[in-house]
Design a protein around this motif. Sequence first.
Motif, PDB file in Angstrom:
ATOM      1  N   TYR A 163       0.821  -1.225   0.000  1.00 20.17           N
ATOM      2  CA  TYR A 163       0.000   0.000   0.000  1.00 20.17           C
ATOM      3  C   TYR A 163       0.852   1.272   0.000  1.00 20.17           C
ATOM      4  CZ  TYR A 163      -3.829  -3.083   1.630  1.00 20.17           C
ATOM      5  OH  TYR A 163      -4.758  -4.066   1.767  1.00 20.17           O
ATOM      6  N   VAL A 164       1.796   1.336  -0.912  1.00 15.93           N
ATOM      7  CA  VAL A 164       2.627   2.547  -0.967  1.00 15.93           C
ATOM      8  C   VAL A 164       1.925   3.568  -1.870  1.00 15.93           C
ATOM      9  CG1 VAL A 164       4.878   3.514  -1.546  1.00 15.93           C
ATOM     10  CG2 VAL A 164       4.711   1.179  -0.606  1.00 15.93           C
ATOM     11  N   THR A 165       1.318   4.571  -1.228  1.00 16.85           N
ATOM     12  CA  THR A 165       0.622   5.618  -1.995  1.00 16.85           C
ATOM     13  C   THR A 165       1.655   6.421  -2.783  1.00 16.85           C
ATOM     14  OG1 THR A 165      -1.163   5.771  -0.386  1.00 16.85           O
ATOM     15  CG2 THR A 165      -0.823   7.702  -1.775  1.00 16.85           C
ATOM     16  N   ASN A 166       1.315   6.762  -4.022  1.00 18.08           N
ATOM     17  CA  ASN A 166       2.185   7.526  -4.931  1.00 18.08           C
ATOM     18  C   ASN A 166       3.367   6.710  -5.447  1.00 18.08           C
ATOM     19  OD1 ASN A 166       0.565   9.703  -4.402  1.00 18.08           O
ATOM     20  ND2 ASN A 166       1.997  10.729  -3.030  1.00 18.08           N
ATOM     21  N   GLY A 167       3.382   5.387  -5.140  1.00 15.21           N
ATOM     22  CA  GLY A 167       4.549   4.556  -5.467  1.00 15.21           C
ATOM     23  C   GLY A 167       5.119   4.784  -6.858  1.00 15.21           C
ATOM     24  N   VAL A 168       4.277   4.751  -7.895  1.00 14.17           N
ATOM     25  CA  VAL A 168       4.851   4.856  -9.257  1.00 14.17           C
ATOM     26  C   VAL A 168       5.297   6.274  -9.605  1.00 14.17           C
ATOM     27  CG1 VAL A 168       3.659   2.889 -10.317  1.00 14.17           C
ATOM     28  CG2 VAL A 168       2.570   5.126 -10.362  1.00 14.17           C
ATOM     29  N   PHE A 169       4.826   7.262  -8.851  1.00 18.00           N
ATOM     30  CA  PHE A 169       5.159   8.649  -9.221  1.00 18.00           C
ATOM     31  C   PHE A 169       6.388   9.186  -8.488  1.00 18.00           C
ATOM     32  CE2 PHE A 169       0.266   8.893  -9.042  1.00 18.00           C
ATOM     33  CZ  PHE A 169       0.116   8.526 -10.371  1.00 18.00           C
ATOM     34  N   SER A 170       6.773   8.532  -7.376  1.00 12.62           N
ATOM     35  CA  SER A 170       7.781   9.129  -6.482  1.00 12.62           C
ATOM     36  C   SER A 170       9.212   8.785  -6.860  1.00 12.62           C
ATOM     37  CB  SER A 170       7.542   8.655  -5.044  1.00 12.62           C
ATOM     38  OG  SER A 170       6.269   9.052  -4.601  1.00 12.62           O
ATOM     39  N   ASN A 171      10.088   9.758  -6.679  1.00 12.82           N
ATOM     40  CA  ASN A 171      11.525   9.512  -6.880  1.00 12.82           C
ATOM     41  C   ASN A 171      12.192   9.050  -5.603  1.00 12.82           C
ATOM     42  OD1 ASN A 171      11.497  10.242  -9.488  1.00 12.82           O
ATOM     43  ND2 ASN A 171      13.045  11.855  -9.325  1.00 12.82           N
ATOM     44  N   PHE A 172      11.516   9.251  -4.472  1.00  9.90           N
ATOM     45  CA  PHE A 172      12.102   8.771  -3.216  1.00  9.90           C
ATOM     46  C   PHE A 172      11.003   8.382  -2.235  1.00  9.90           C
ATOM     47  CE2 PHE A 172      11.633  13.313  -2.522  1.00  9.90           C
ATOM     48  CZ  PHE A 172      11.197  13.408  -1.211  1.00  9.90           C
ATOM     49  N   PHE A 173      11.409   7.570  -1.252  1.00 12.59           N
ATOM     50  CA  PHE A 173      10.465   6.955  -0.312  1.00 12.59           C
ATOM     51  C   PHE A 173      11.000   7.113   1.107  1.00 12.59           C
ATOM     52  CE2 PHE A 173      10.800   4.831  -4.343  1.00 12.59           C
ATOM     53  CZ  PHE A 173       9.478   4.760  -4.780  1.00 12.59           C
ATOM     54  N   LEU A 174      10.110   7.369   2.040  1.00 13.25           N
ATOM     55  CA  LEU A 174      10.505   7.335   3.448  1.00 13.25           C
ATOM     56  C   LEU A 174      10.148   5.931   3.950  1.00 13.25           C
ATOM     57  CD1 LEU A 174      11.556   9.201   5.827  1.00 13.25           C
ATOM     58  CD2 LEU A 174       9.204   9.122   6.609  1.00 13.25           C
ATOM     59  N   VAL A 175      11.187   5.173   4.293  1.00  9.35           N
ATOM     60  CA  VAL A 175      10.988   3.756   4.613  1.00  9.35           C
ATOM     61  C   VAL A 175      11.292   3.500   6.088  1.00  9.35           C
ATOM     62  CG1 VAL A 175      11.710   1.393   4.039  1.00  9.35           C
ATOM     63  CG2 VAL A 175      11.710   3.164   2.275  1.00  9.35           C
ATOM     64  N   MET A 176      10.324   2.917   6.776  1.00  7.72           N
ATOM     65  CA  MET A 176      10.532   2.544   8.171  1.00  7.72           C
ATOM     66  C   MET A 176      11.056   1.108   8.205  1.00  7.72           C
ATOM     67  SD  MET A 176       9.296   5.460   8.853  1.00  7.72           S
ATOM     68  CE  MET A 176       7.836   5.523   7.848  1.00  7.72           C
ATOM     69  N   ALA A 177      12.234   0.935   8.843  1.00  8.17           N
ATOM     70  CA  ALA A 177      12.865  -0.393   8.888  1.00  8.17           C
ATOM     71  C   ALA A 177      13.528  -0.599  10.245  1.00  8.17           C
ATOM     72  CB  ALA A 177      13.894  -0.506   7.771  1.00  8.17           C
ATOM     73  N   ARG A 178      13.700  -1.874  10.580  1.00  8.01           N
ATOM     74  CA  ARG A 178      14.268  -2.205  11.903  1.00  8.01           C
ATOM     75  C   ARG A 178      15.787  -2.223  11.801  1.00  8.01           C
ATOM     76  NH1 ARG A 178      11.565  -3.748  15.947  1.00  8.01           N
ATOM     77  NH2 ARG A 178       9.704  -4.124  14.707  1.00  8.01           N
ATOM     78  N   SER A 179      16.449  -1.311  12.494  1.00 10.39           N
ATOM     79  CA  SER A 179      17.921  -1.283  12.433  1.00 10.39           C
ATOM     80  C   SER A 179      18.554  -1.652  13.766  1.00 10.39           C
ATOM     81  CB  SER A 179      18.413   0.095  11.991  1.00 10.39           C
ATOM     82  OG  SER A 179      18.264   1.038  13.030  1.00 10.39           O
ATOM     83  N   LEU A 180      17.765  -1.654  14.824  1.00 10.23           N
ATOM     84  CA  LEU A 180      18.304  -2.000  16.143  1.00 10.23           C
ATOM     85  C   LEU A 180      17.673  -3.308  16.597  1.00 10.23           C
ATOM     86  CD1 LEU A 180      18.053   1.511  17.866  1.00 10.23           C
ATOM     87  CD2 LEU A 180      20.109   0.416  16.959  1.00 10.23           C
ATOM     88  N   ASP A 181      18.448  -4.078  17.325  1.00  9.55           N
ATOM     89  CA  ASP A 181      17.965  -5.383  17.774  1.00  9.55           C
ATOM     90  C   ASP A 181      17.072  -5.213  19.003  1.00  9.55           C
ATOM     91  OD1 ASP A 181      17.619  -8.047  17.896  1.00  9.55           O
ATOM     92  OD2 ASP A 181      19.561  -8.494  18.828  1.00  9.55           O
ATOM     93  N   LEU A 182      16.019  -4.474  18.832  1.00  9.12           N
ATOM     94  CA  LEU A 182      15.076  -4.223  19.926  1.00  9.12           C
ATOM     95  C   LEU A 182      13.690  -4.584  19.421  1.00  9.12           C
ATOM     96  CD1 LEU A 182      16.327  -0.674  21.012  1.00  9.12           C
ATOM     97  CD2 LEU A 182      16.622  -2.787  22.298  1.00  9.12           C
ATOM     98  N   SER A 183      12.889  -5.163  20.273  1.00  9.45           N
ATOM     99  CA  SER A 183      11.572  -5.585  19.803  1.00  9.45           C
ATOM    100  C   SER A 183      10.626  -4.385  19.697  1.00  9.45           C
ATOM    101  CB  SER A 183      10.987  -6.630  20.756  1.00  9.45           C
ATOM    102  OG  SER A 183      10.795  -6.014  22.002  1.00  9.45           O
ATOM    103  N   GLY A 184       9.543  -4.593  18.951  1.00 15.99           N
ATOM    104  CA  GLY A 184       8.491  -3.585  18.859  1.00 15.99           C
ATOM    105  C   GLY A 184       8.970  -2.297  18.215  1.00 15.99           C
ATOM    106  N   THR A 185       8.404  -1.220  18.693  1.00 14.06           N
ATOM    107  CA  THR A 185       8.619   0.068  18.028  1.00 14.06           C
ATOM    108  C   THR A 185      10.023   0.639  18.250  1.00 14.06           C
ATOM    109  OG1 THR A 185       7.794   1.233  19.977  1.00 14.06           O
ATOM    110  CG2 THR A 185       6.165   0.654  18.313  1.00 14.06           C
ATOM    111  N   LYS A 186      10.697   0.193  19.288  1.00 13.31           N
ATOM    112  CA  LYS A 186      11.968   0.835  19.677  1.00 13.31           C
ATOM    113  C   LYS A 186      13.111   0.636  18.682  1.00 13.31           C
ATOM    114  CE  LYS A 186      11.286   1.079  24.647  1.00 13.31           C
ATOM    115  NZ  LYS A 186      10.090   0.213  24.861  1.00 13.31           N
ATOM    116  N   GLY A 187      13.047  -0.489  17.931  1.00 11.29           N
ATOM    117  CA  GLY A 187      14.155  -0.772  17.013  1.00 11.29           C
ATOM    118  C   GLY A 187      13.980  -0.156  15.632  1.00 11.29           C
TER     119      GLY A 187
END
Length: 400
Positions: A163-187
């Motif tokens: 469900y990426v709105t504007n997907g085909v029109f956008s040159n860039f995306f703000l992507v939420m990804a897990r970078s810390l080894d912490l569960s839930g929202t904190k990582g």
Amino acid sequence: MDFSLSKEQLEIQEWSRKFFEETIAPLANTHSREKISTTTLEKLSREGFMTMIVPEKFGGLGLDSISLSLALQEISKVCGSVGVTVAVTNMIADILVREGTDAQREKFLSELVSGKSLTASFCLTENSSGSDAGALKTSAKKISEKGLGENSEGFEISGEKIYVTNGVFSNFFLVMARSLDLSGTKGVSAFLVERDRAGVVLGKEEDKMGLTGSSTIRMSFDGVKIPKENLVQAEGEGFKIAMRALDGGRISVASQALGIAKAALKAGVTYAKEREQFGKPIADFQAIQWKIADAATSIAAAEALIMRAASMKNVAAAQKNTTGASVLSFTLEASMAKLYATEMAMRVCEDMLQIHGGYGYTKDYPIERYCRDVRVTSLYEGTSEIQRHVIAREILGKTL
Ligand SMILES: Cc1cc2nc3c(=O)[nH]c(=O)nc-3n(C[C@H](O)[C@H](O)[C@H](O)COP(=O)(O)OP(=O)(O)OC[C@H]3O[C@@H](n4cnc5c(N)ncnc54)[C@H](O)[C@@H]3O)c2cc1C
């Protein structure tokens, strides 16, 4: 309490009404069959609609949150597909203004202002994490590679978003990804990812019930390498950034719903005065009059909730601290506005379709499009159930 609009706000309302009636209204039915064209997006970008919320010093229109809501209402009255496209792009622009570094604004915000990127996208939802967004699985692994950013440090992003709105029109995306080894929202961390990076794969367009002119796609990020400079704020701040963005985003969704409800009421009133049955206009029947009275009253109530939330966002914007977080929270007010306005708009569209009788079920009248377009407003950027959770949490002081 003063409910009157300032001279500038009235001008913005009038200017956007004129532009959308002249330029977009003739295309609204086409957007039930086809995606919004690049030519249309370029026009919107040139006029500044994609960066309304961006301060003038960064090249935007510098509108306050009330003016943004007024413009989004005018847009959505005419075409819901364009409404969501513009709203999501302004949400990303707002994040860059409030939370981005100078370098991020220089690169990404400038692309939006100049029209090099016609829209921008927000990638939070995944197959197994919708309402429970903190359970997302997309990962961001720290890497070190020669030539990657200033210090050869960066991240490798892997995962799938839906469900990426504007997907085909956008040159860039703000992507939420897990970078810390912490569960839930904190990582969770937030990253700016350019479309032309190796491993960014645009997937299937969703075949939607409404807002059919807007783009909603699946995407995969297959080991996409980005420099550390593309991290927004600090690691572990991503979920908070997303939630702060959604506070503003929810006022925008409420404004889209309000705009559609206003258009539906106008269509219902026009039809009720024209259509005659039993030898008189159906507007003479009390059953019809009460539907119109209820619709007009609930529209006014939604308007008041939206104006309250938007004016609090204005105050909050002036008080933000160095992390971009507002000192004044308007989470409660934004959720109330979204909950009420979207559910109200669905009811109003339904009642106005009823006034159209059988004709309301055909594509001869725009009311069927309003009914299809409005439906998603109580789903995206947090369902009604989630808004009720947020409101109860804020009032009871309890977490979900
Ligand atoms: C057209 C469209 C555009 C979108 N654009 C974007 C976008 O640009 N970026 C993005 O990241 N996402 C986007 N979304 C995703 C959207 O935000 C999610 O669909 C929404 O948050 C709900 O998640 P879900 O669909 O997985 O439903 P689920 O979370 O699976 O919910 C299913 C049902 O269960 C209910 N439910 C879930 N949890 C609870 C609970 N704790 N208590 C009570 N009820 C509950 C929900 O309210 C709902 O009724 C878009 C969606 C659509 C349809």
